[in-house]
Design an enzyme around this catalytic site. Structure first.
Site: not given
Length: 328
Positions: A275, A103, A205
């Site tokens: 995630h 992230s 992602e």
């Protein structure tokens, strides 16, 4: 015993209980866990002000534990990139520290590999998100846990996954692995923190981004010449966004199709990363080899990221089918 330090470099932790739970679970896995003094600090939405979080990263770099694991992502590392002492971080990696997270950690990881060829960090679980989850909320994912412990021990040399189709059967590619969260990565474009990698393997992602926003960012990378310069692109999970009544069937598959129609670079989907509860560990900055047979894909690498540019064929230990899952 493998030393592991938990630190919070970006967003503040909402609950101390998740950190305590993560520390206990990681200790049971055999790690000698310590928690950074400012892991629970708070300033607005951040885990302490910029100076506090910067000092924490430098403190951990100087201590050089076996594993430096972020507790969570959020936002905050972009604020620190111009102030980080990258040489101190590099010394810790050379000493053997494996920096782990995903992230917002994408900013730290790619800023690092932009400066240090031949060194790597790890895209992998976050302590509170993946090891601090209560049993009522699903607990720890076994595949995520197993891949993490293997990667941190140095045993993990490959991960496998199953693509939705066999359209890339026979594909072989070798290059430096880089990428992570799409939005964070795009924010680095045009800055000194952007890895200028050609012939690499880019993985991406994102979460809570509508498919049209995902498409816009993918096309930004393609139009900037980034996608076309890679040996392959691996797409992980892109979920969490609410559909619009205006979509009329438009979704992530259409965003991917739009990218594929504009580049000759192979774009594979199905990478178990993002995630989501089940995620593999990937050596960001390491040289990897990609092999596709039918729908089965394997990404393999040298087990020690400090040897990222050594020749290697991925026939050692791996998470096998347990580290992948179907994406239909």
């Amino acid at each position: 015993m493998t030393s592991l330090t938990l630190f919070t470099p970006a967003g503040a932790l909402a609950k101390a209980g998740n950190l305590t739970r993560a520390a206990k679970r990681l200790t049971k896995l055999g790690f000698d866990v310590s928690i950074d003094a400012d892991a629970l600090a708070r300033h607005q939405r951040f885990a302490g002000d910029d100076a506090t979080r910067l000092a924490a990263i430098h403190r951990i770099a100087d201590a050089a534990p076996s594993v430096a694991m972020a507790t969570r992502g959020g936002y905050g590392l972009t604020r620190l990139l111009d102030q980080l002492d990258w040489s101190r971080i590099a010394k810790s990696v050379e000493h053997g520290t494996r920096w782990v997270g995903y992230s917002d950690l994408t900013a730290l990881q790619n800023g690092f590999i932009a400066r240090h060829k031949g060194l790597a960090m790890w895209s992998g679980p976050l302590a509170c998100d993946d090891f601090g989850r209560s049993e009522a909320d699903g607990g720890v994912d076994e595949v995520t846990q197993d891949c993490f412990t293997e990667a941190m021990s140095g045993a993990l040399e490959a991960v496998g996954f199953r693509a939705p189709s066999a359209e890339f059967d026979g594909l072989e590619a070798r290059g430096r692995l880089w990428g992570g969260n799409l939005t964070v990565l795009c924010s680095l474009l045009g800055t000194p923190h952007w890895p200028k990698i050609k012939g690499g393997i880019l993985f991406l992602e994102d979460i809570n981004e509508h498919p049209y926003r995902v498409e816009r960012q993918l096309l930004q990378l393609q139009q900037a010449g980034v996608i076309d310069a890679q040996a392959a692109v691996l797409l992980g999970d892109f979920s969490g966004a609410a559909r619009s009544p205006l979509d009329k069937g438009y979704g992530i598959k259409d965003a991917v199709a739009a990218l594929r129609s504009r580049t000759k670079t192979p774009v594979l989907t199905g990478l178990p990363f993002g995630h989501v509860r089940t995620k593999v560990c990937l050596p960001v900055g390491g040289t990897v080899e990609l092999y596709v047979q039918g729908r089965e894909a394997i990404v393999g690498w040298q087990s020690d990221p400090r040897l990222a540019h050594a020749a290697h064929h991925p026939h050692g230990e791996d998470c096998g089918d347990d580290c992948g899952h179907d994406h239909h």
